[in-house]
Scaffold this active site. Structure first.
Site, PDB file in Angstrom:
ATOM      1  N   GLY A 159       0.685  -1.316  -0.148  1.00  0.00           N
ATOM      2  CA  GLY A 159      -0.154  -0.241   0.190  1.00  0.00           C
ATOM      3  C   GLY A 159       0.479   1.257  -0.386  1.00  0.00           C
ATOM      4  O   GLY A 159       1.891   1.297   0.640  1.00  0.00           O
ATOM      5  N   GLY A 215      -0.330   4.811  -0.107  1.00  0.00           N
ATOM      6  CA  GLY A 215      -1.270   5.224   0.352  1.00  0.00           C
ATOM      7  C   GLY A 215      -0.570   6.297   1.504  1.00  0.00           C
ATOM      8  O   GLY A 215       0.951   5.983   1.629  1.00  0.00           O
ATOM      9  N   PHE A 216      -1.392   7.032   2.307  1.00  0.00           N
ATOM     10  CA  PHE A 216      -0.894   8.128   3.430  1.00  0.00           C
ATOM     11  C   PHE A 216      -0.394   7.142   4.286  1.00  0.00           C
ATOM     12  O   PHE A 216       0.922   7.727   4.649  1.00  0.00           O
ATOM     13  CB  PHE A 216      -1.764   9.061   4.227  1.00  0.00           C
ATOM     14  CG  PHE A 216      -2.807   9.197   3.754  1.00  0.00           C
ATOM     15  CD1 PHE A 216      -2.019  10.708   2.887  1.00  0.00           C
ATOM     16  CD2 PHE A 216      -3.930   9.135   2.770  1.00  0.00           C
ATOM     17  CE1 PHE A 216      -2.389  11.703   2.309  1.00  0.00           C
ATOM     18  CE2 PHE A 216      -4.397  10.707   2.077  1.00  0.00           C
ATOM     19  CZ  PHE A 216      -3.510  11.773   1.981  1.00  0.00           C
ATOM     20  N   GLY A 217      -0.053   5.919   4.964  1.00  0.00           N
ATOM     21  CA  GLY A 217       0.751   5.154   5.340  1.00  0.00           C
ATOM     22  C   GLY A 217       1.673   4.401   4.837  1.00  0.00           C
ATOM     23  O   GLY A 217       3.238   4.777   6.336  1.00  0.00           O
ATOM     24  N   VAL A 276      -1.723  -7.481  -3.695  1.00  0.00           N
ATOM     25  CA  VAL A 276      -1.734  -8.544  -3.351  1.00  0.00           C
ATOM     26  C   VAL A 276      -2.534  -9.555  -2.767  1.00  0.00           C
ATOM     27  O   VAL A 276      -4.359  -8.879  -1.885  1.00  0.00           O
ATOM     28  CB  VAL A 276      -1.291  -7.493  -2.226  1.00  0.00           C
ATOM     29  CG1 VAL A 276      -0.988  -8.590  -0.354  1.00  0.00           C
ATOM     30  CG2 VAL A 276       0.207  -7.203  -1.994  1.00  0.00           C
ATOM     31  N   GLU A 287     -18.740  18.496   1.816  1.00  0.00           N
ATOM     32  CA  GLU A 287     -17.322  18.752   1.050  1.00  0.00           C
ATOM     33  C   GLU A 287     -18.472  18.448   0.154  1.00  0.00           C
ATOM     34  O   GLU A 287     -19.012  19.610  -1.257  1.00  0.00           O
ATOM     35  CB  GLU A 287     -16.375  18.492   1.369  1.00  0.00           C
ATOM     36  CG  GLU A 287     -15.783  19.019   2.231  1.00  0.00           C
ATOM     37  CD  GLU A 287     -14.827  18.118   2.377  1.00  0.00           C
ATOM     38  OE1 GLU A 287     -13.837  18.800   3.385  1.00  0.00           O
ATOM     39  OE2 GLU A 287     -13.801  16.981   1.984  1.00  0.00           O
ATOM     40  N   ASP A 299      -5.866   3.058   7.755  1.00  0.00           N
ATOM     41  CA  ASP A 299      -7.309   2.656   8.053  1.00  0.00           C
ATOM     42  C   ASP A 299      -7.791   1.418   8.695  1.00  0.00           C
ATOM     43  O   ASP A 299      -8.606   1.025   8.941  1.00  0.00           O
ATOM     44  CB  ASP A 299      -7.908   3.197   6.999  1.00  0.00           C
ATOM     45  CG  ASP A 299      -8.375   4.277   6.752  1.00  0.00           C
ATOM     46  OD1 ASP A 299      -7.753   5.159   7.846  1.00  0.00           O
ATOM     47  OD2 ASP A 299      -8.774   5.147   5.678  1.00  0.00           O
ATOM     48  N   ALA A 332      -5.975  11.597   7.161  1.00  0.00           N
ATOM     49  CA  ALA A 332      -4.786  10.540   7.148  1.00  0.00           C
ATOM     50  C   ALA A 332      -3.370  11.246   7.736  1.00  0.00           C
ATOM     51  O   ALA A 332      -2.639  10.485   7.645  1.00  0.00           O
ATOM     52  CB  ALA A 332      -4.167  12.208   5.999  1.00  0.00           C
TER      53      ALA A 332
END
Ligand code: FAD
Length: 451
Positions: free
Chosen positions: A16, A18-20, A84, A182, A319, A337
């Site tokens: 992954g 992403g953010f992490g 994966v 939003e 997450d 995030a």
């Protein structure tokens, strides 16, 4: 965590980007290890701005950044494009399905594994709603929403039957968390901005309904800020329906249920899903192999240092996890995030400590606050008990988002676009890119770069 074969370097695999995962990768890339980052997409996606792609304010490429580019020029780093599918903890191998090319011997060995596969939206056992109510988790989802919003205005322009026209001009957003708020605010603004672009339909007559099962919008914020957000939404023309549960979505209408009023069906051709998330299925896969359980939201429980119980060389972050506390209880930190990024950096520290022979430390989250924007020059911010709303909160929101966006070029582009939109009320990416019948969010077509 030492490599059995002393001639080779320690192998770290991250699932992954992403953010992490990306934060972990950027830190671990500096260590004397061989690092492999695997993602099923070839880019890092800045999900907090997906709603701006969905409303034509930004183009997909402006909120995405190629992973290879972020990690370029580091000889110890390999980036693999693949999904994966299997994690064998005993053999210490990650199995993947290649996204490009043929399937071969597609498993990657690791000494340390960091899993950061994120989360996805859930339709609460109603997957059949997905087609009629796309979510905002991917570029494809955002483009699908954009197509539907813009197409609805076009359809309304052609429609002579007043009831059918009203259905085209009714937009329902399910879930009044930050994304739903939003989205609702932005649709209200598009409807206003497009007023002089159509001849026979008054787009500013559009009804924007924000549906929330709980008793207020932005329930993670203090009630005073929820109330302010609610007032801003009303000023923009959004109708907020709290305490209402969606019990039906069929492409032509939405059915809502209220504890006192019973059910009612609202004709609406455009529905956006922004309610309820569950952890990536990778969490369940990992749990099964480790003999662990996941919670109702599919999240995996990790120890205080973010390692898997019984597997000190496997970490999970972001997450998809809950964290066990020293007193035996578990906490689920907010699915935002900053949590994933701090956990990513902590995972890198765990790897470094272990390489140095030091024990892994406990993860501590530093809460920097909560932000949500409602519309042009309107936002709410709850930062270390300082509560802001209106223009000041919006400037804070803007600064934070520009700061965390990956890539100088993207920052500059987004800033320029926002400045233009603010003063000229323009939307540069107002394209309908798919004919209605070909659109399918469950089998997405690849996004084109500059759509
Ligand atoms: C529409 C939206 C708006 C949001 N707005 C905000 C906001 O304003 N502020 C905020 O702080 N947070 C916001 N969030 C939440 C934030 O984006 C998440 O908390 C954050 O992305 C979590 O990071 P992560 O690393 O756990 O997962 P992600 O960032 O989701 O990364 C997961 C990565 O894993 C990859 N992956 C998943 N499964 C596999 C697999 N099987 N094989 C290979 N790769 C895989 C994915 O492609 C992805 O790149 C928002 C989220 C959404 C969807």
């Amino acid at each position: 965590m030492t490599s059995p074969n002393s001639n080779r370097r320690h192998r770290v695999v991250i699932v992954g980007g992403g953010f992490g995962g990306l934060q972990a990768a950027l830190k671990i890339a500096r260590l004397p290890v061989d690092l492999t980052l695997i993602d099923r997409r070839n880019f890092h996606l800045f999900q907090p701005l997906l709603y701006q792609v969905a409303t034509g304010a930004l183009s997909p490429a402006e909120i995405s950044y190629p992973l290879r580019r972020v990690l370029r020029g580091r000889p110890n780093v390999r980036v693999l494009l693949g999904e994966v599918t299997d994690i064998d903890l005993a053999a210490q191998r990650v199995g993947l399905r290649p996204i490009a090319g043929e399937a071969g011997d597609d498993s990657v060995p690791f000494d340390t594994l960091i899993v950061a596969a994120g989360a996805q939206y859930t339709y609460f056992d109603h997957d059949d709603w997905r087609q009629a109510a796309p979510d905002l988790k991917t570029i494809e989802g955002a483009i699908s929403v954009r197509n539907r919003i813009l197409r609805a205005f076009e359809a309304a322009e052609l429609e002579s039957d007043p009831e059918r026209r009203t259905a085209w001009l009714t937009f329902v957003i399910v879930g009044a968390g930050p994304t739903g708020v939003e989205m609702a605010g932005q649709i209200a603004e598009i409807a206003r901005d497009l007023r002089d672009n159509f001849e026979s339909v008054d787009t500013s007559q559009a009804q924007i309904l924000l549906v929330e099962a709980g008793d207020r919008v932005l329930s993670d914020f203090p009630p005073v800020l929820s109330a302010k957000a609610q007032r801003s939404l009303t000023r923009l023309g959004v109708t907020t329906l709290v305490g209402q549960m969606v019990v039906g979505v069929d492409g032509e209408s939405v059915t809502l249920k209220h504890a006192d009023d019973g059910t009612r069906r609202i004709p609406a051709r455009t529905v956006v899903w922004a309610a309820g998330v569950v952890a990536s299925p990778v969490a369940g896969e990992l749990a099964e192999h480790a003999g662990l359980e996941v919670d109702r939201s599919g999240r995996l429980e990790v120890l205080e240092d973010l390692t898997l119980p019984g597997h000190p060389n496997v970490l999970a972050i972001g997450d998809m996890i809950r964290i066990r506390q020293p007193d035996g209880s578990t906490i689920a930190l907010p699915g935002v995030a900053p949590v994933a990024m701090q956990e990513g950096r902590h995972a890198a520290r765990v790897v470094r400590d272990r390489l140095d022979g030091r024990p892994a430390r406990r993860f501590r989250y530093h809460d920097k606050g909560n932000l949500a924007t409602i519309g042009r020059a309107s936002a709410v911010a709850d930062i270390k008990h300082i509560r802001l709303s209106g223009f000041l909160a919006w400037i804070t929101w803007l600064t934070v988002h520009i700061w965390y966006l990956i890539g100088f070029e993207n920052r500059l582009l987004v800033l320029t676009r926002w400045a233009f939109s603010f003063f000229a009320h323009g939307r540069g990416a107002r394209l309908i890119t798919e004919p209605a019948k070909r659109e399918a969010t469950d089998a997405p077509a690849p996004a084109r770069d500059s759509e």
